[in-house]
Design a protein around this motif. Structure first.
Motif, PDB file in Angstrom:
ATOM      1  N   LEU A   3     -23.411  10.988 -11.659  1.00 40.40           N
ATOM      2  CA  LEU A   3     -22.214  10.741 -10.857  1.00 40.40           C
ATOM      3  C   LEU A   3     -21.436  12.028 -10.646  1.00 40.40           C
ATOM      4  CD1 LEU A   3     -20.587   8.435  -9.514  1.00 40.40           C
ATOM      5  CD2 LEU A   3     -19.233   8.319 -11.619  1.00 40.40           C
ATOM      6  N   ARG A   4     -21.078  12.278  -9.384  1.00 44.00           N
ATOM      7  CA  ARG A   4     -20.278  13.463  -9.058  1.00 44.00           C
ATOM      8  C   ARG A   4     -19.153  13.059  -8.120  1.00 44.00           C
ATOM      9  NH1 ARG A   4     -22.991  19.117  -8.257  1.00 44.00           N
ATOM     10  NH2 ARG A   4     -22.633  19.008 -10.505  1.00 44.00           N
ATOM     11  N   VAL A   5     -17.997  13.681  -8.308  1.00 44.80           N
ATOM     12  CA  VAL A   5     -16.823  13.424  -7.474  1.00 44.80           C
ATOM     13  C   VAL A   5     -16.475  14.722  -6.750  1.00 44.80           C
ATOM     14  CG1 VAL A   5     -14.422  12.654  -7.413  1.00 44.80           C
ATOM     15  CG2 VAL A   5     -15.987  11.699  -9.125  1.00 44.80           C
ATOM     16  N   ARG A   6     -16.401  14.654  -5.430  1.00 49.09           N
ATOM     17  CA  ARG A   6     -16.065  15.823  -4.618  1.00 49.09           C
ATOM     18  C   ARG A   6     -14.734  15.583  -3.915  1.00 49.09           C
ATOM     19  NH1 ARG A   6     -20.558  19.160  -3.707  1.00 49.09           N
ATOM     20  NH2 ARG A   6     -22.538  18.254  -4.401  1.00 49.09           N
ATOM     21  N   TRP A   7     -13.868  16.579  -4.001  1.00 46.80           N
ATOM     22  CA  TRP A   7     -12.560  16.530  -3.341  1.00 46.80           C
ATOM     23  C   TRP A   7     -12.526  17.577  -2.237  1.00 46.80           C
ATOM     24  CZ3 TRP A   7      -8.077  13.660  -5.013  1.00 46.80           C
ATOM     25  CH2 TRP A   7      -8.322  12.828  -6.106  1.00 46.80           C
ATOM     26  N   ARG A   8     -12.042  17.156  -1.076  1.00 48.85           N
ATOM     27  CA  ARG A   8     -11.897  18.097   0.041  1.00 48.85           C
ATOM     28  C   ARG A   8     -10.531  17.889   0.687  1.00 48.85           C
ATOM     29  NH1 ARG A   8     -13.001  18.158   5.544  1.00 48.85           N
ATOM     30  NH2 ARG A   8     -13.799  16.016   5.467  1.00 48.85           N
ATOM     31  N   VAL A  40     -19.416   6.596  -1.931  1.00 46.52           N
ATOM     32  CA  VAL A  40     -18.146   5.990  -1.514  1.00 46.52           C
ATOM     33  C   VAL A  40     -17.216   7.111  -1.075  1.00 46.52           C
ATOM     34  CG1 VAL A  40     -16.122   4.714  -2.297  1.00 46.52           C
ATOM     35  CG2 VAL A  40     -18.405   4.026  -3.061  1.00 46.52           C
ATOM     36  N   ARG A  41     -16.680   6.993   0.149  1.00 50.27           N
ATOM     37  CA  ARG A  41     -15.736   7.988   0.656  1.00 50.27           C
ATOM     38  C   ARG A  41     -14.362   7.342   0.762  1.00 50.27           C
ATOM     39  NH1 ARG A  41     -20.559   9.231   3.037  1.00 50.27           N
ATOM     40  NH2 ARG A  41     -21.202  11.424   2.793  1.00 50.27           N
ATOM     41  N   VAL A  42     -13.400   8.002   0.175  1.00 53.47           N
ATOM     42  CA  VAL A  42     -12.045   7.465   0.070  1.00 53.47           C
ATOM     43  C   VAL A  42     -11.065   8.485   0.611  1.00 53.47           C
ATOM     44  CG1 VAL A  42     -10.269   6.672  -1.539  1.00 53.47           C
ATOM     45  CG2 VAL A  42     -12.659   6.076  -1.938  1.00 53.47           C
ATOM     46  N   LEU A  43     -10.108   8.014   1.409  1.00 53.63           N
ATOM     47  CA  LEU A  43      -9.034   8.875   1.885  1.00 53.63           C
ATOM     48  C   LEU A  43      -7.813   8.646   1.014  1.00 53.63           C
ATOM     49  CD1 LEU A  43      -9.343   8.499   5.756  1.00 53.63           C
ATOM     50  CD2 LEU A  43     -10.300  10.281   4.272  1.00 53.63           C
ATOM     51  N   VAL A  44      -7.338   9.715   0.397  1.00 53.28           N
ATOM     52  CA  VAL A  44      -6.116   9.683  -0.399  1.00 53.28           C
ATOM     53  C   VAL A  44      -5.204  10.760   0.163  1.00 53.28           C
ATOM     54  CG1 VAL A  44      -7.339   8.852  -2.444  1.00 53.28           C
ATOM     55  CG2 VAL A  44      -7.018  11.312  -2.110  1.00 53.28           C
ATOM     56  N   PRO A  45      -3.937  10.790  -0.208  1.00 51.32           N
ATOM     57  CA  PRO A  45      -3.036  11.805   0.366  1.00 51.32           C
ATOM     58  C   PRO A  45      -3.609  13.213   0.292  1.00 51.32           C
ATOM     59  CG  PRO A  45      -1.781  10.223  -0.901  1.00 51.32           C
ATOM     60  CD  PRO A  45      -3.222   9.882  -1.114  1.00 51.32           C
ATOM     61  N   TRP A  46      -3.721  13.838   1.463  1.00 54.75           N
ATOM     62  CA  TRP A  46      -4.152  15.216   1.628  1.00 54.75           C
ATOM     63  C   TRP A  46      -5.628  15.457   1.356  1.00 54.75           C
ATOM     64  CZ3 TRP A  46       0.091  18.848  -0.807  1.00 54.75           C
ATOM     65  CH2 TRP A  46       1.350  18.494  -0.283  1.00 54.75           C
ATOM     66  N   HIS A  47      -6.400  14.415   1.000  1.00 57.39           N
ATOM     67  CA  HIS A  47      -7.775  14.633   0.572  1.00 57.39           C
ATOM     68  C   HIS A  47      -8.721  13.566   1.109  1.00 57.39           C
ATOM     69  CE1 HIS A  47      -5.576  16.835  -2.614  1.00 57.39           C
ATOM     70  NE2 HIS A  47      -6.645  17.604  -2.665  1.00 57.39           N
ATOM     71  N   GLU A  48      -9.982  13.979   1.210  1.00 57.78           N
ATOM     72  CA  GLU A  48     -11.079  13.039   1.322  1.00 57.78           C
ATOM     73  C   GLU A  48     -11.902  13.191   0.045  1.00 57.78           C
ATOM     74  OE1 GLU A  48     -13.960  12.076   4.858  1.00 57.78           O
ATOM     75  OE2 GLU A  48     -14.861  13.683   3.661  1.00 57.78           O
ATOM     76  N   VAL A  49     -12.145  12.070  -0.636  1.00 61.65           N
ATOM     77  CA  VAL A  49     -12.872  12.087  -1.902  1.00 61.65           C
ATOM     78  C   VAL A  49     -14.188  11.361  -1.718  1.00 61.65           C
ATOM     79  CG1 VAL A  49     -12.763  11.593  -4.373  1.00 61.65           C
ATOM     80  CG2 VAL A  49     -10.643  11.977  -3.086  1.00 61.65           C
ATOM     81  N   ASP A  94      -7.967   4.524  -9.784  1.00 64.62           N
ATOM     82  CA  ASP A  94      -7.324   4.646  -8.477  1.00 64.62           C
ATOM     83  C   ASP A  94      -7.236   6.134  -8.140  1.00 64.62           C
ATOM     84  OD1 ASP A  94      -5.868   4.586  -6.176  1.00 64.62           O
ATOM     85  OD2 ASP A  94      -4.213   3.372  -6.976  1.00 64.62           O
ATOM     86  N   LEU A  95      -8.086   6.581  -7.226  1.00 65.44           N
ATOM     87  CA  LEU A  95      -8.145   8.008  -6.894  1.00 65.44           C
ATOM     88  C   LEU A  95      -6.840   8.512  -6.306  1.00 65.44           C
ATOM     89  CD1 LEU A  95     -11.727   8.101  -5.326  1.00 65.44           C
ATOM     90  CD2 LEU A  95     -11.045   8.812  -7.618  1.00 65.44           C
ATOM     91  N   ALA A  96      -6.058   7.632  -5.720  1.00 64.82           N
ATOM     92  CA  ALA A  96      -4.786   8.059  -5.122  1.00 64.82           C
ATOM     93  C   ALA A  96      -3.774   8.476  -6.173  1.00 64.82           C
ATOM     94  CB  ALA A  96      -4.208   6.934  -4.262  1.00 64.82           C
ATOM     95  N   THR A  97      -3.996   8.039  -7.423  1.00 67.12           N
ATOM     96  CA  THR A  97      -3.036   8.389  -8.484  1.00 67.12           C
ATOM     97  C   THR A  97      -3.402   9.670  -9.210  1.00 67.12           C
ATOM     98  OG1 THR A  97      -4.224   7.114 -10.185  1.00 67.12           O
ATOM     99  CG2 THR A  97      -2.581   5.929  -8.838  1.00 67.12           C
ATOM    100  N   LEU A  98      -4.600  10.214  -8.929  1.00 66.15           N
ATOM    101  CA  LEU A  98      -5.027  11.429  -9.627  1.00 66.15           C
ATOM    102  C   LEU A  98      -4.340  12.644  -9.020  1.00 66.15           C
ATOM    103  CD1 LEU A  98      -8.844  10.810 -10.090  1.00 66.15           C
ATOM    104  CD2 LEU A  98      -6.917   9.951 -11.421  1.00 66.15           C
ATOM    105  N   ARG A  99      -3.944  13.561  -9.873  1.00 66.24           N
ATOM    106  CA  ARG A  99      -3.255  14.766  -9.410  1.00 66.24           C
ATOM    107  C   ARG A  99      -4.039  15.997  -9.853  1.00 66.24           C
ATOM    108  NH1 ARG A  99      -1.546  11.662  -6.641  1.00 66.24           N
ATOM    109  NH2 ARG A  99       0.574  10.867  -6.360  1.00 66.24           N
TER     110      ARG A  99
END
Length: 928
Positions: A498-503, A478-487, A436-441
């Motif tokens: 596999l790569r994960v980008r945070w913006r 896959v593009r996911v919106l989590v608090p303060w970020h687009e992942v 769950d990307l929303a739980t990552l800090r």
């Protein structure tokens, strides 16, 4: 133009009006002023004609030619430019590239000096999106040389460009470019190499090849239109024509060398992105390439990367599905195969031991556990903020079976998910994970960046091996919106890992970020070096030092090591009532859990320096900082040996007052200097103009080498995964002042050593801390990189012999009495041009001085007898450097410096009162 130009630069272009001025101005700005620019417009339909006209009005050295019909290639416009050239020498430039400022002049000087038919120089790719440059096959241009015909240097077939060369115009008019095919450069250079009786090679960059982000197929150059199947056909046609030219000119014996270029470079252009192509494209590609590969001489494949050779074998066998799998191991993480088989000591890609699929030289099956390779292929989907992955893990070399009790984890940067792999019928393991990307800090203010998830396999003893995940190249991100970020989660690169980008996004985080930036700017302003120095000088004027506070530092804060470590431990052993603090430059390394640390040059460090009653270090406290009145400074220095030091070293021997005055002031801070030997005093003290207290009791760091420490040796071997059985060679070269961080100090051919010595020896590679060298994967079974290892004494105790060059480590290692070897192939350069020396190493060395890896291998195969032949010189070497090493230096130094009333051995002040004449330092060589 009144006089004949010395050089004509032919600039060709088609529909490139935007970049044409940059190319032309790079010619007009050449340091060679007497030249002409011949712009050949290949019937452009954009504003090229208008732009060229404006350029002509700016500078009369420009001429403009326009073709009536587009030629579809580069050959025809280049021929037009050569025909129009008025200079005796010609260069070519594409409209999207540039010439470095001195390209024309330097190459004309070279062609006139050597009498060559043409000169070729380094071409460098310039990546416009980040401004970085990368030389093209730099080994071809490593040295300046004159080549008497291509047969003398057939590796130059890799240099098939026409643009990085300067030609005699008369020669070019006899060798026109083909106008009926792409890749006319390849055919032209084949003819050029056949015709040239002599050519020159220069090591500097003469051409900047711009690489821009792809803007659609319409703007791609011919060499980048690799998706087009006709591009493949044209390249194969050019290859066949080039082979025929060599045969027609009596150079049939060089055809395998030119064909090697096709496999190494041309074929690789299509293999790299092959995983992203669909099956239909791949099938057609194989059908086109297969006939030409079948014509190739087997010698063309021999020196190839094993995975490229596997791909060629799969093409020849028409095994397109397996080719798509293998091509993913050419780039990025260079993944392991799905399956491998071993037979008669050889390793093969796949399930059948086929000759064309041998990968033994990669040594994947022989790697230590932490370097072991597995292949993880994953499929991923997104639902809300959750990413679900299905991972199939292939274990081609039996790592999992050989290490029972392992556990597996999926790692998303700092987040970890435990996996429960299930073994499948084919031997692979299948597992699922949900994140769950929303739980990552990622910090209080969020995260802008990227990382690559990995599968970590943890062995029962806690050791970890990990690899990246391969995903379907065609999978939609896959593009996911989590608090303060687009992942964004998706495939990256030709290998599709596999790569994960945070913006960061939205306005919620902008205010705290703005406050944070303001805070950081303020801290940076307050933390500027001159501000800290001013505050420090104010502190030492008003605050007296604390007699019970001691500041320790080793290797400029690199870690818990060297003589400061052993002085510290002796003080702790005695229970001395001192508050002891360590200065640390970066992350803590090897420090006791209860050690007090301060980050070097932080405000806390500045405060501690100002208040400490004692300074103890091995290199030098920050140079510009004066010692507080009342503080006592113990300088333990970090080595002794043959190299020049102090005012004789390269950075201080020039008569520039600033650096020399700064070092002189730094030395004057020392209240006492630990001396390991009389020979050290004879050279080091006058070289640094030191005139203070000398404590000659040996080096505290060498006490453990005198007494030995079996546990330290065992610990080093365990951490470096050295198995029982092989002997251990510690390879510790020193850096080269003129090539710091280049990796060039590692001069032994480690590949040759591995082929000859693996199984009998293991090499611990310990480069100098300022050096940068990455051990290739195919050598990790034989070479253990140990630049990260915090305590070099452990490595010395774990080794059976030392290989070095000019490192001061030789003097410490002599305490062990174990064999030493010296690889000094650049001895004359080092003593005359590089560092300079005080001693003739071949004369005093306690072991053989070698100049080639072949000699080194021969000596290691007969080490006992060779070492015995140097017994007398070893004894003399130890007498010179180690006679004061009795194993109690730390105790004696603590007595003399911290508890002088307990000192039982008299100390001395340098220079002795009887000294009247300056010391003469033998063999100190100057660069001029």
């Amino acid at each position: 133009m009144i006089k004949t130009p010395e050089c004509s630069v032919v600039v060709i272009g088609y529909n490139d009006d935007i970049r044409l001025p940059r190319a032309v101005r790079s010619v007009l700005g050449q340091s060679l002023r007497n030249l002409e620019v011949v712009i050949v417009d290949d019937a452009s339909t954009d504003d090229t004609e208008r732009v060229a006209g404006e350029l002509r009005r700016e500078d009369p050295r420009i001429r403009y030619l326009r073709r009536d019909v587009n030629s579809g290639g580069c050959g025809a416009p280049r021929n037009d430019g050569v025909e129009a050239a008025r200079a005796p020498y010609v260069m070519f430039l594409d409209s999207d590239d540039e010439l470095p400022r001195h390209a024309c002049k330097s190459m004309i000087l070279e062609i006139e000096r050597t009498g060559a038919d043409f000169v070729t120089g380094q071409i460098s790719r310039l990546y416009e999106w980040n401004g970085k440059t990368r030389p093209y096959y730099p080994e071809l241009f490593a040295r300046r040389r004159t080549v008497e015909g291509i047969a003398e240097a057939p590796e130059m077939f890799l240099d098939s460009f026409s643009t990085n060369k300067l030609y005699r115009t008369e020669m070019l008019r006899r060798l026109p470019f083909r106008e009926d095919l792409y890749y006319e450069d390849h055919v032209f250079t084949a003819e050029l190499y056949c015709a040239a009786r002599r050519f020159a090679v220069v090591p500097w960059v003469v051409y900047l090849w711009h690489r821009a982000l792809e803007e659609g197929d319409a703007r791609l150059s011919i060499s980048l239109r690799i998706k087009e199947m006709d591009n493949v056909r044209q390249r194969i046609r050019a290859a066949r024509l080039s082979d025929a030219i060599l045969r027609e000119n009596g150079l049939a014996h060089l055809v395998p060398e030119r064909q090697h270029r096709f496999v190494l470079q041309d074929l690789r252009v299509y293999l790299n992105p092959l995983p992203s192509r669909d099956a239909g494209w791949a099938e057609e590609f194989v059908s086109l390439v297969r006939p030409y590969l079948a014509e190739l001489d087997p010698a063309a494949f021999e020196p190839m990367d094993p995975v490229v050779r596997v791909c060629c074998d799969l093409i020849l066998g028409g095994r397109t599905d397996e080719l798509l799998v293998a091509a993913r191991s050419l780039n990025g993480p260079r993944a392991a195969p799905r399956f491998a088989v071993q037979e008669d000591g050889r390793t093969y890609w796949g399930t059948v031991p086929a000759e064309g699929r041998e990968i033994t030289s990669l040594r994947m099956a022989e790697l230590p556990y932490t370097e072991a390779r597995l292949r993880h292929e994953a499929a991923f989907t997104g639902e809300g903020t959750t990413i679900k992955l299905t991972v199939r893990t292939y274990d081609p070399f039996g790592v999992l079976a050989a290490n029972p009790g392992w556990s597996a984890f999926l790692r998303f940067k700092n987040h970890e998910v435990r996996l429960t792999p299930r073994e499948q019928d084919d031997g692979s393991h299948l597992s699922e994970a949900t994140v769950d990307l929303a739980t990552l800090r990622h910090g209080r203010l969020g995260f802008d960046g990227r990382y690559d998830p990995k599968i970590a396999i943890v062995r029962a003893d806690g050791r970890i091996t990990s690899d990246q995940l391969l995903v379907d190249p065609a999978a939609e991100p896959v593009r996911v919106l989590v608090p303060w970020h687009e992942v964004t989660v998706g495939a990256e690169g030709p290998a599709a890992f596999l790569r994960v980008r945070w913006r960061r996004r939205g306005s919620v985080w902008k205010m705290p970020r703005l406050l944070w930036r303001t805070h950081v700017k303020l801290l940076k302003r307050l933390g500027r070096p001159h501000v800290k120095l001013r505050v420090y000088k104010g502190l030492i004027r008003i605050l007296p030092p604390r007699e019970n506070l001691a500041l320790f530092e080793s290797d400029v804060g690199a870690g818990y090591t060297g003589s400061p470590r052993y002085v510290y431990e002796e003080l702790r052993r005695r229970g001395t009532p001192l508050e002891m603090v360590w200065s640390v430059a970066r992350a803590r390394r090897n420090f006791p859990p209860d050690a007090r640390l301060v980050r070097r040059m932080s405000w806390r460090h500045i405060w501690t320096m100002a208040r400490a009653g004692y300074w103890v270090d091995s290199h030098g406290m920050p140079l510009a900082y004066p010692k507080p009145a009342g503080t006592r400074y113990l300088q333990t220095w970090h080595g002794q040996g043959i190299k020049s030091t102090g005012f004789n070293s390269p950075d201080l021997r020039a008569d520039f007052p600033g650096p020399r005055a700064q070092w002189r002031a730094a030395v004057e801070r020392w209240d006492a200097l630990v001396s390991p030997s009389a020979e050290f005093e004879r050279t080091f003290l006058p070289a640094n103009d030191y005139r203070g207290l000398v404590l000659r009791y040996g080096s505290p760091r060498c006490d453990v080498l005198v007494h030995g420490d079996d546990e330290a040796a065992r610990r080093a071997k365990a951490l470096l995964e050295i198995p029982p059985g092989p002997k251990v060679l510690l390879y510790a070269p020193t850096y080269r002042d003129q090539a710091r961080s280049s990796g060039r100090s590692v001069r032994a051919d480690l590949t040759m050593m591995a082929e000859a010595l693996a199984g009998e020896w293991v090499v611990i590679l310990r480069p100098h801390p300022v050096e940068r060298y990455r051990v290739p994967q195919h050598l990790r079974h034989f070479v253990r990189p140990a630049g990260w290892y915090p305590e070099v004494n452990d490595l010395m105790l774990a080794s059976d012999a030392l290989l070095t060059d000019y490192s001061s480590l030789m003097c410490d290692y002599a305490v062990t009495g174990r064999p030493m070897l010296f690889l000094i192939d650049d001895w004359d350069e080092y003593r005359r041009v590089e560092r300079g020396v005080y001693h003739d190493l071949p004369e005093i060395a306690p072991g053989p001085c070698l100049t080639t890896t072949e000699e080194l291998i021969h000596v290691l195969n007969d080490l006992d007898d060779v070492a015995a032949s140097f017994t007398a010189k070893y004894v003399e070497f130890r007498r010179m450097w180690c006679s004061d090493e009795k194993g109690h230096a730390a105790a004696k130094v603590v007595d003399a410096f911290f508890e002088p009333t307990r000192a039982q051995v008299p100390v001395q002040v340098w220079p002795p009162v009887t000294a009247r004449r300056p010391i003469r330092l033998p063999l100190l060589e100057w660069p001029w």
